[in-house]
Write an enzyme that holds these catalytic residues in place. Structure first.
Site, PDB file in Angstrom:
ATOM      1  N   THR A  30       0.802  -1.225   0.000  1.00  0.00           N
ATOM      2  CA  THR A  30       0.000   0.000   0.000  1.00  0.00           C
ATOM      3  C   THR A  30       0.835   1.275   0.000  1.00  0.00           C
ATOM      4  O   THR A  30       0.267   2.374  -0.048  1.00  0.00           O
ATOM      5  CB  THR A  30      -0.897   0.042   1.246  1.00  0.00           C
ATOM      6  N   LYS A  31       2.150   1.150   0.018  1.00  0.00           N
ATOM      7  CA  LYS A  31       2.988   2.328   0.256  1.00  0.00           C
ATOM      8  C   LYS A  31       3.238   3.130  -1.021  1.00  0.00           C
ATOM      9  O   LYS A  31       2.902   2.714  -2.130  1.00  0.00           O
ATOM     10  CB  LYS A  31       4.317   1.895   0.886  1.00  0.00           C
TER      11      LYS A  31
END
Length: 389
Positions: A180-181
């Site tokens: 998700t980064k």
């Protein structure tokens, strides 16, 4: 509309295939190249690629060579793994309360923790959501030099403090490349530091403490002998991940511009809605927000609370999340951390209001506007708890 999107670029997919065909997929030349390129991106002298940001925090704390049980300050509004890393390093976490506006500790809350438990040996500082923390002010409040600070930059690829990218100036800075980064690989992390001795120690410690990794031992002319002089972890990065990371890194400036555009569009859509408070924005002098998260605060009003808003957004197929459940509210950490006698009221109150909206580079303007429209319907009472009226 999912909350997050793990986009692996065509270039990163091609790089992965190239490594798979090369015959060498674990730690090797791609890791070394990625370390150098990422360190240059964030203005650090050295980069050490690791299996996760969590492993990086543990290794960074171990590199300080502190006595067992030493006190380490940490925000209570953080991911549980960041506090587990302190415990796994044999140290004692001291939880610090946060400001309701920024979601991060302040010099005052740091001083409260120090008064309660004494001067710490180290601290971790998180740039929560990608918003720049004032590292110097927090370290000063803890009476610590910056070489005893581990910066948790899991949210902070692309964050600047003043005019300087997050990644240098402290004992160590730990980044995440989780799915998700801002720089997604699926898994992986990086520790950056300006200390060459610490970087060399980290390279050994990430692979059991061995003085030579497999790539160096099996190079032409390499020697098979190695030594292990101290404890280490199995926390290395593979060439497969690193090759993908090098390719993803070329897209980072464009991805960061898009995140900023989305945050600005959300601001326009949501400004003035009753019961919705926009995220904190740093002043230009304070730095640049990476917009890893776009966390609004839902103010209880008209019988609609944060959980009700989450349910209504889900009814419209909009994914959301909450960052985070404060660590002191989790049973394991209530037993294994130190909590100031007055409690952590700021984090308790804030955690009941937080709501993270979708924000990622492939989110379209129409999708951003759709989220804004649903929140407007909720805030203005045009959308019931169970769906459309």
């Amino acid at each position: 509309m999912p909350f997050a999107d793990c986009y692996i670029s065509d270039e990163a997919q091609a790089a992965a295939l190239r490594v798979l065909r090369s015959g060498w997929v674990t730690t090797g030349r791609e890791v070394v190249a990625f370390e150098n390129e990422f360190a240059a991106e964030v203005g650090a002298d050295h980069g050490v690629a690791v299996s996760s940001c969590t492993a990086g925090i543990e290794l960074a704390l171990r590199s300080f060579d502190l006595p067992a049980g030493s006190l380490v300050l940490t925000s209570t509004l953080t991911f549980c793994g960041a506090v587990q890393a302190i415990l796994h390093a044999g140290l004692q976490p001291v939880l610090v309360d946060v400001d309701m506006e920024t979601g991060m500790p302040t010099p005052a809350t740091v001083r409260d923790a120090v008064r309660a438990f004494g001067r710490p040996a180290a601290m971790t500082i998180v740039h929560w959501a990608g918003d720049p923390a004032d590292v110097s002010a927090l370290a000063d409040a803890a009476v610590l030099s910056r070489d005893r600070v581990v910066v948790d930059a899991a949210h902070a690829v692309g964050t600047y403090t003043g005019a300087i990218p997050v990644g240098s100036g402290c004992g160590a800075t730990c980044f995440s490349f989780y799915a998700t980064k801002n720089l997604p690989l699926g898994e992986g992390g990086m520790v950056t530091t300006d200390d060459p001795d610490r970087a060399e120690w980290l390279r050994r410690a990430r692979l059991h403490g061995m003085t030579a990794d497999a790539w160096r031992r099996y190079l032409p002319g390499g020697k098979w002998r190695y030594n292990v002089a101290e404890a280490g972890l199995k926390a290395n990065m593979t060439d497969l991940q690193a090759a993908m990371g090098r390719a993803q890194l070329t897209h980072l400036p464009a991805w960061q511009r898009r995140r900023a555009e989305i945050a600005a569009r959300y601001d326009e859509q949501l400004a003035g809605l009753p019961g919705i408070l926009l995220p904190h924005r740093p002043s230009p002098a304070d730095g640049l927000h990476a917009w890893h998260l776009y966390p609004v605060r839902v103010q209880p009003a008209d019988g609609i609370d944060r959980d009700g808003v989450i349910a209504q957004l889900a009814d419209r197929a909009v994914g959301t999340s909450v960052h985070f459940i404060p660590v002191h509210q989790l049973s394991y950490f209530r037993r294994h951390t130190l909590i100031p006698p007055g409690g952590l009221a700021g984090a308790d109150a804030l955690s009941e209001q937080l709501l993270s909206l979708p924000i990622y580079p492939r989110l379209s303007d129409d999708q951003v506007d759709a989220v804004g429209a649903v929140l407007a319907d909720i805030a203005l009472g045009r959308f019931s708890r169970r769906g459309r009226q």
